[in-house]
Design a protein around this motif. Structure first.
Motif, mmCIF file in Angstrom:
data_model
loop_
_atom_site.group_PDB
_atom_site.id
_atom_site.type_symbol
_atom_site.label_atom_id
_atom_site.label_comp_id
_atom_site.label_asym_id
_atom_site.label_seq_id
_atom_site.Cartn_x
_atom_site.Cartn_y
_atom_site.Cartn_z
ATOM 1 N N CYS A 65 0.810 -1.218 0.000
ATOM 2 C CA CYS A 65 0.000 0.000 0.000
ATOM 3 C C CYS A 65 0.841 1.265 0.000
ATOM 4 O O CYS A 65 0.364 2.329 -0.356
ATOM 5 N N ALA A 97 1.721 1.833 -4.031
ATOM 6 C CA ALA A 97 0.648 1.414 -4.942
ATOM 7 C C ALA A 97 0.937 1.785 -6.395
ATOM 8 O O ALA A 97 0.812 0.953 -7.289
ATOM 9 N N GLN A 107 -2.595 -6.776 -5.990
ATOM 10 C CA GLN A 107 -3.011 -5.745 -5.034
ATOM 11 C C GLN A 107 -3.149 -4.370 -5.682
ATOM 12 O O GLN A 107 -3.484 -3.402 -5.001
ATOM 13 N N THR A 157 -5.030 -1.201 -3.620
ATOM 14 C CA THR A 157 -4.126 -0.212 -3.029
ATOM 15 C C THR A 157 -4.277 1.151 -3.695
ATOM 16 O O THR A 157 -4.269 2.180 -3.029
ATOM 17 N N GLY A 200 -3.206 1.228 6.451
ATOM 18 C CA GLY A 200 -3.385 -0.001 5.691
ATOM 19 C C GLY A 200 -3.670 -1.192 6.589
ATOM 20 O O GLY A 200 -4.458 -2.074 6.236
ATOM 21 N N GLN A 234 -4.250 -4.564 1.784
ATOM 22 C CA GLN A 234 -3.315 -3.482 1.500
ATOM 23 C C GLN A 234 -1.874 -3.939 1.672
ATOM 24 O O GLN A 234 -0.974 -3.462 1.001
ATOM 25 N N HIS A 235 -1.638 -4.851 2.612
ATOM 26 C CA HIS A 235 -0.259 -5.209 2.931
ATOM 27 C C HIS A 235 0.138 -6.576 2.418
ATOM 28 O O HIS A 235 1.211 -7.060 2.729
#
Lengths: 389, 300
Positions: free
Chosen positions: A284, A287, A296, A300, A320, A356-357
């Motif tokens: 994130c 991004a 992702q 993100t 995140g 997000q991670h």
């Protein structure tokens, strides 16, 4: 008299309008999710973006039809970074507010302190703190039944850094850490994993979280001439270390920062000094650097755009973590509704959840769901991150 | 890269210690000014430093005021806050004992810190260095130009204060209040005004410390307490109430921290400073430059 009557009528009208508007938007019933973050106090830099993130998400979910037609109702408490207050807040969320699940707390200490509460009331808790001990019961060698966590463990960041050092053929390193929980935990992982990666730690320096200058520690490191420095801290000290490192002309000794460096604000504050600094970051934070086909990429990018548009401040990795925690719970609510045991089982069997991670895949033995691949190595180039490969 | 020699390392520790120590010294001087006139320890002293840094960032970076304008403007604003503290928190207290006043300053520091976190948020802020960030190399030690500004302003402050206390009527009047407030008011000195002035002066000095240290260490809303503790230690070390003592104490504290971190162990550097403080107090309870006679007649 007339004035009074008019004002009464106007007031009633306002109430009526308010009721009508409220009626138009109301969703039938609600799902309550509790949250505890360190919104104020020493760890406010964690709790503040976490709270803003979940509020933003709840607003969006409710504006787009809620969860299966029900409203998502967040009950957020502030633990001020204090384990006792956190304990009370979680207990209150479960017994008084009757929430379906709890997300947070922000810090490892309070998280460890509330494990027993979640276990006692058999309520799923998704922590936003990093320590692996939150999801590892030393007595049984397994995770606690009701507790999960979304942030990567420190050991994963250390593994990512050590792997990178090893690939560059470096094994003589110095470590620096802040004397806070974050720094101490990172330091013990750095020392624990060093033999596995054949790292020779030639200096082990520390500094306080409010120290003004780290020149003395760096000068000492300069004296023993390692090939790289790994610094583990959060807050302003990591910027001061970066600046002192640059001023002392130590660019020949590569500086690695921990994942705590994951905010563009830090690059900005270092005012040019951060050029060439390596650090491991979650997706994130970077991004827009991810390739378009990355799994992702869309979540993100979406989060980053919405957050920056709403709050007009750069994204930090901490928001995140609360994004991941809340969306895991929301995903469970969508499938099983407000049934605590079913939510727990749903999260435990969750596979390939795009957060997000990283891509979360939980199992009965793993309540974090991430691997070291959740970290990408980046370098600071031209006042921005650049992917390293 | 070439290895650094021990001599250069020592020089580096010394200069770093002197810089950090200068800030402690300025905070210690601020403590002393208020202590001398009122016998209270102003626990909001560190907040003046924080406010100095953050207001300077606001005026210089956010408003775009030039350095030369923003510097005095910041000092004036922080001084006004110091005056307000006296008028709103210290003077209204009825039948004040030293302890109540000290507790009032603790409350003030909490209020200031809370307000600052509302205004500026919790992120640290940076200030451009006064004369660039190109380090100067002296005998292998690397020195930021900003270090000279910090040390220079300590010298300026010290000189200005000694002129003020020795050469002006106002300064003499303040010293008189410090010696004996009752006698001072008998000869026609307005003691309340002097208390106000002491808060204004020490706020101004705190602001100078904050403005000069921000380009080195950044500044955020909760930095004040730590600086106040260090400055208080320096004031005690030098002898509470003594200006040369405060400056000496600050520089010693800074140097011990720096040498301790560099030569022995960085994890215990705060402990070294405190151990030295305890040892000195053991042999000379009134501090390096304090006098036992004076400390005996003080209430605190």
């Amino acid at each position: 008299m007339t004035l009074k009557r008019i004002s009464v009528i106007i007031t009633i009208c306002f109430f009526a309008i308010g009721l009508l508007v409220g009626q138009a938007n109301a969703l039938e019933g609600s799902y309550k999710v509790g949250a505890v973050f360190s919104v104020t106090g020493r760890a406010s830099f964690l709790g503040d973006p976490e709270k803003k993130t979940v509020e933003m998400l709840a607003e969006k979910i409710n504006a787009t039809g809620g969860i299966k037609g029900k409203k998502l109702e967040l009950v957020i408490y502030d633990d001020e970074g204090d384990a006792t207050k956190c304990n009370l807040a979680v207990e209150k969320l479960i017994t008084r507010d009757k929430v379906c699940a709890v997300i947070g707390p922000s810090l490892s200490g309070p998280s460890l302190a509330v494990i027993s509460v979640a276990e006692k009331y058999e309520t799923p808790l998704v922590s936003c703190a990093a320590s692996y001990k939150i999801v590892y019961d030393e007595k049984t060698g397994k995770p606690y039944k009701w507790v999960f966590k979304t942030p990567q463990s420190d050991s994963m960041a250390v593994e990512a850094i050590y792997t990178h050092l090893k690939n560059r053929g470096i094994n003589k390193i110095a470590i620096m850490s802040v004397t806070s929980g974050f720094g101490a935990s990172g330091r013990s992982e750095l020392i624990r994993l060093a033999p596995e990666f054949n790292m020779n730690i030639v200096a082990d320096e520390k500094y306080g979280p409010k120290d003004t200058d780290m020149t003395a520690q760096l000068t000492k490191i300069k004296g023993v001439a390692p090939a790289a420095i790994v610094n583990w801290s959060i807050g302003p000290t990591q910027v001061t270390v970066t600046r002192n490192w640059r001023d002392l002309g130590m660019a020949g000794i590569t500086l690695y920062q921990s994942h705590g460096f994951g905010s563009r604000k830090n690059i900005e504050l270092a005012s040019g000094a951060a050029e060439g600094v390596f650090c491991p970051l979650g997706a994130c934070n970077i991004a827009e650097l991810l390739p378009a086909n990355h799994l992702q990429k869309s979540v993100t990018m979406d989060y980053m755009k919405n957050y920056m548009a709403k709050h007009n401040e750069p994204l930090s990795s901490f928001g995140g973590h609360s994004w991941d925690a809340l969306m895991l719970v929301v995903d469970a609510l969508k499938s099983v509704g407000c049934d605590k045991a079913a939510i727990r089982n749903y999260i435990e069997n969750q596979k390939g959840f795009v957060g997000q991670h990283g891509l979360f895949s939980f199992s009965p033995d793993d309540h974090n769901g991430l691997t070291k691949d959740a970290f990408k190595m980046v370098i600071v180039k031209g006042d921005d991150w650049a992917l390293v490969d | 890269m070439e290895k650094i020699t021990l001599a250069s390392q020592l020089l580096q520790y010394f200069i770093t210690g002197l810089t950090v120590g200068s800030v402690y010294a300025m905070v210690a001087v601020g403590f002393n000014i208020i202590y001398n006139v009122t016998e209270i320890i102003n626990f909001a002293q560190g907040e003046f430093v924080m406010l100095g840094g953050l207001i300077m960032v606001f005026l210089h970076v956010a408003m775009g005021l030039s350095l030369i304008l923003a510097f005095p403007a910041t000092i004036v604003l922080v001084t006004l806050i110091g005056i307000l503290i006296d008028r709103l928190a210290i003077r209204p207290i009825r039948c004040p004992s030293v302890l109540t006043l000290i507790i009032a300053t603790i409350a003030v520091s909490i209020i200031i810190k809370g307000t600052a976190s509302f205004i500026w948020g919790k992120n640290p802020f940076d200030l451009p260095a006064f004369s660039g960030r190109n380090p100067i190399n002296i005998l292998g030690a690397v020195i930021q130009p900003q270090y000279f500004w910090v040390i220079g302003f300590l010298v300026v402050t010290a000189v200005a204060l000694s002129i003020f206390f020795d050469r002006t009527i106002m300064g003499k009047a303040m010293s008189a209040c410090a010696d004996n407030p009752n006698a001072a008011s008998l000869v026609g000195i307005n003691v309340k005004q002097m208390v106000l002035l002491s808060f204004a002066l020490s706020a101004a000095i705190g602001a100078v410390a904050g403005i000069t240290i921000t380009p080195i260490s950044l500044m955020e809303y909760d930095r004040g307490a730590m600086l106040a503790v260090k400055g208080f230690g320096a004031a005690i070390l030098g002898g509470l109430g003594s200006f040369p003592g405060a400056i000496l104490g600050g520089l010693i504290m800074g140097s011990i921290e720096s040498f301790g971190a560099g030569l022995i162990s960085s994890g215990y550097k705060d402990a070294f400073a405190l151990i030295v403080l305890l040892v000195i107090l053991f042999f000379k309870p009134s501090g390096l430059m304090g006098s036992v006679e004076i400390s005996r007649i003080k209430r605190f």
